[in-house]
Write a protein that holds these residues in place. Structure first.
Motif, mmCIF file in Angstrom:
data_model
loop_
_atom_site.group_PDB
_atom_site.id
_atom_site.type_symbol
_atom_site.label_atom_id
_atom_site.label_comp_id
_atom_site.label_asym_id
_atom_site.label_seq_id
_atom_site.Cartn_x
_atom_site.Cartn_y
_atom_site.Cartn_z
ATOM 1 N N ASP A 194 -11.307 -20.804 22.472
ATOM 2 C CA ASP A 194 -11.579 -22.166 22.008
ATOM 3 C C ASP A 194 -10.403 -23.026 22.439
ATOM 4 O O ASP A 194 -9.311 -22.934 21.869
ATOM 5 N N SER A 195 -10.611 -23.838 23.484
ATOM 6 C CA SER A 195 -9.504 -24.636 24.000
ATOM 7 C C SER A 195 -10.046 -25.763 24.869
ATOM 8 O O SER A 195 -11.259 -25.999 24.917
ATOM 9 N N SER A 196 -9.175 -26.442 25.579
ATOM 10 C CA SER A 196 -9.567 -27.518 26.477
ATOM 11 C C SER A 196 -10.170 -26.944 27.749
ATOM 12 O O SER A 196 -9.898 -25.782 28.115
ATOM 13 N N PRO A 197 -10.969 -27.723 28.481
ATOM 14 C CA PRO A 197 -11.489 -27.230 29.754
ATOM 15 C C PRO A 197 -10.386 -26.793 30.714
ATOM 16 O O PRO A 197 -10.537 -25.777 31.411
ATOM 17 N N ALA A 198 -9.284 -27.533 30.757
ATOM 18 C CA ALA A 198 -8.203 -27.185 31.681
ATOM 19 C C ALA A 198 -7.662 -25.798 31.396
ATOM 20 O O ALA A 198 -7.425 -24.996 32.319
ATOM 21 N N VAL A 199 -7.479 -25.490 30.119
ATOM 22 C CA VAL A 199 -6.942 -24.172 29.748
ATOM 23 C C VAL A 199 -7.973 -23.080 30.010
ATOM 24 O O VAL A 199 -7.667 -22.035 30.602
ATOM 25 N N ILE A 200 -9.205 -23.301 29.584
ATOM 26 C CA ILE A 200 -10.246 -22.282 29.743
ATOM 27 C C ILE A 200 -10.492 -21.973 31.218
ATOM 28 O O ILE A 200 -10.543 -20.803 31.622
ATOM 29 N N PHE A 201 -10.614 -23.009 32.043
ATOM 30 C CA PHE A 201 -10.983 -22.778 33.438
ATOM 31 C C PHE A 201 -9.806 -22.324 34.301
ATOM 32 O O PHE A 201 -9.992 -21.962 35.461
ATOM 33 N N SER A 202 -8.619 -22.324 33.732
ATOM 34 C CA SER A 202 -7.462 -21.772 34.431
ATOM 35 C C SER A 202 -7.256 -20.291 34.117
ATOM 36 O O SER A 202 -6.451 -19.622 34.777
ATOM 37 N N ASP A 203 -7.976 -19.782 33.136
ATOM 38 C CA ASP A 203 -7.838 -18.391 32.725
ATOM 39 C C ASP A 203 -8.890 -17.551 33.454
ATOM 40 O O ASP A 203 -9.968 -17.268 32.931
ATOM 41 N N ILE A 204 -8.570 -17.159 34.666
ATOM 42 C CA ILE A 204 -9.531 -16.460 35.507
ATOM 43 C C ILE A 204 -9.936 -15.126 34.897
ATOM 44 O O ILE A 204 -11.106 -14.718 34.960
ATOM 45 N N ALA A 205 -8.986 -14.425 34.277
ATOM 46 C CA ALA A 205 -9.300 -13.141 33.662
ATOM 47 C C ALA A 205 -10.323 -13.310 32.538
ATOM 48 O O ALA A 205 -11.259 -12.504 32.393
ATOM 49 N N LEU A 206 -10.155 -14.356 31.731
ATOM 50 C CA LEU A 206 -11.113 -14.638 30.663
ATOM 51 C C LEU A 206 -12.493 -14.918 31.242
ATOM 52 O O LEU A 206 -13.501 -14.377 30.765
ATOM 53 N N LEU A 207 -12.562 -15.758 32.260
ATOM 54 C CA LEU A 207 -13.839 -16.095 32.871
ATOM 55 C C LEU A 207 -14.535 -14.844 33.402
ATOM 56 O O LEU A 207 -15.741 -14.656 33.207
ATOM 57 N N GLU A 208 -13.783 -13.983 34.058
ATOM 58 C CA GLU A 208 -14.380 -12.769 34.617
ATOM 59 C C GLU A 208 -14.896 -11.856 33.515
ATOM 60 O O GLU A 208 -15.974 -11.268 33.633
ATOM 61 N N ARG A 209 -14.133 -11.729 32.418
ATOM 62 C CA ARG A 209 -14.577 -10.877 31.306
ATOM 63 C C ARG A 209 -15.873 -11.386 30.692
ATOM 64 O O ARG A 209 -16.670 -10.605 30.155
ATOM 65 N N CYS A 210 -16.082 -12.696 30.771
ATOM 66 C CA CYS A 210 -17.249 -13.314 30.123
ATOM 67 C C CYS A 210 -18.353 -13.663 31.110
ATOM 68 O O CYS A 210 -19.243 -14.474 30.812
#
Length: 246
Positions: A219-235
């Motif tokens: 739960d964060s800003s788009p800038a933070v979420i979309f900079s977290d490549i590992a998180l995106l890949e896990r999801c």
């Protein structure tokens, strides 16, 4: 309602479908009035199930949903649905009357408003979404973008303070998609948008909730979420296309 522009809150929300599948697990968040929040995640993450709880289409298996000071229960549904307008992923799930005018008028008429006020609302919201010329048309003869605009108009005619949308850009051509983004960016409503269109998130939302396996995992800003490549890949997500081109 206790507040004209209420917050949206879930507390330990859980939901299990009748077949035993658990779709939501201990989902808790609070969205303040006026926020524009995206809910993203891979297929089956629980996004649509979550949205259906926000105006009482589904009843929690555990936990609760609150709109302002009201818990969403069978006794409060009328007040909740006046505050929370839900636009389904498929406009055909909302459009069923003989004409566009009739469809947009259906909600306000069922609220008991006088016919002259209903007519004024219909005219206003169709003009707002750029669909005044469609008033006499049967909904089944509209394009995908036109159906989406009319479905939004039908919700706006109820004068909600919270606009909840499930995949609003799904199936739209580029021109219709841009028109939708421009339309939504002008709304002062609290907006909660479940979507796979991550570039739409960049255009419209200041906060992102990421779901995976029925849980909120970020739960964060788009800038933070979309900079977290590992998180995106896990999801099962990728960066927005506009960021990939850099």
């Amino acid at each position: 309602m206790s507040h004209p522009r209420p917050s949206v809150e879930t507390r330990g929300l859980g939901y299990r479908y009748p077949d035993g599948h658990t779709a939501l697990r201990d989902v808790s968040f609070r969205i303040h009035q006026g926020e524009s929040v995206a809910i993203i995640g891979g297929n089956g993450a629980g996004k649509s199930t979550l949205l259906l709880h926000l105006n009482g289409v589904l009843t929690p298996s555990s936990g609760e949903v609150r709109i302002g000071d009201l818990a969403v229960t069978p006794d409060t549904l009328a007040d909740v649905r006046r505050a929370v307008g839900l636009v389904f992923q498929d406009p055909d799930d909302q459009l069923f009357m003989p004409t566009v005018f009739d469809d947009v008028a259906f909600g306000p008429l069922n609220m008991g408003l006088p016919p002259e006020e209903v007519a004024a609302r219909v005219t206003q919201v169709l003009n707002t979404v750029g669909a005044s010329h469609l008033a006499g048309r049967p909904p089944y003869r509209l394009s995908g973008g036109e159906k989406r605009a009319v479905a939004i108009a039908g919700v706006l005619a109820m004068s909600p303070s919270i606009l909840v949308m499930d995949e609003p850009s799904d199936g739209l051509d580029p021109v219709s998609r841009r028109r939708l983004i421009n339309l939504l960016s002008g709304f002062g409503h609290t907006k909660i948008i479940a979507t796979h269109d991550l570039d739409l998130v960049l255009d419209l939302c200041s906060r992102v909730l990421v779901m995976s396996a029925g849980e909120i995992v970020a739960d964060s800003s788009p800038a933070v979420i979309f900079s977290d490549i590992a998180l995106l890949e896990r999801c099962d997500l990728e960066e927005p296309l506009s960021r990939q081109r850099r």
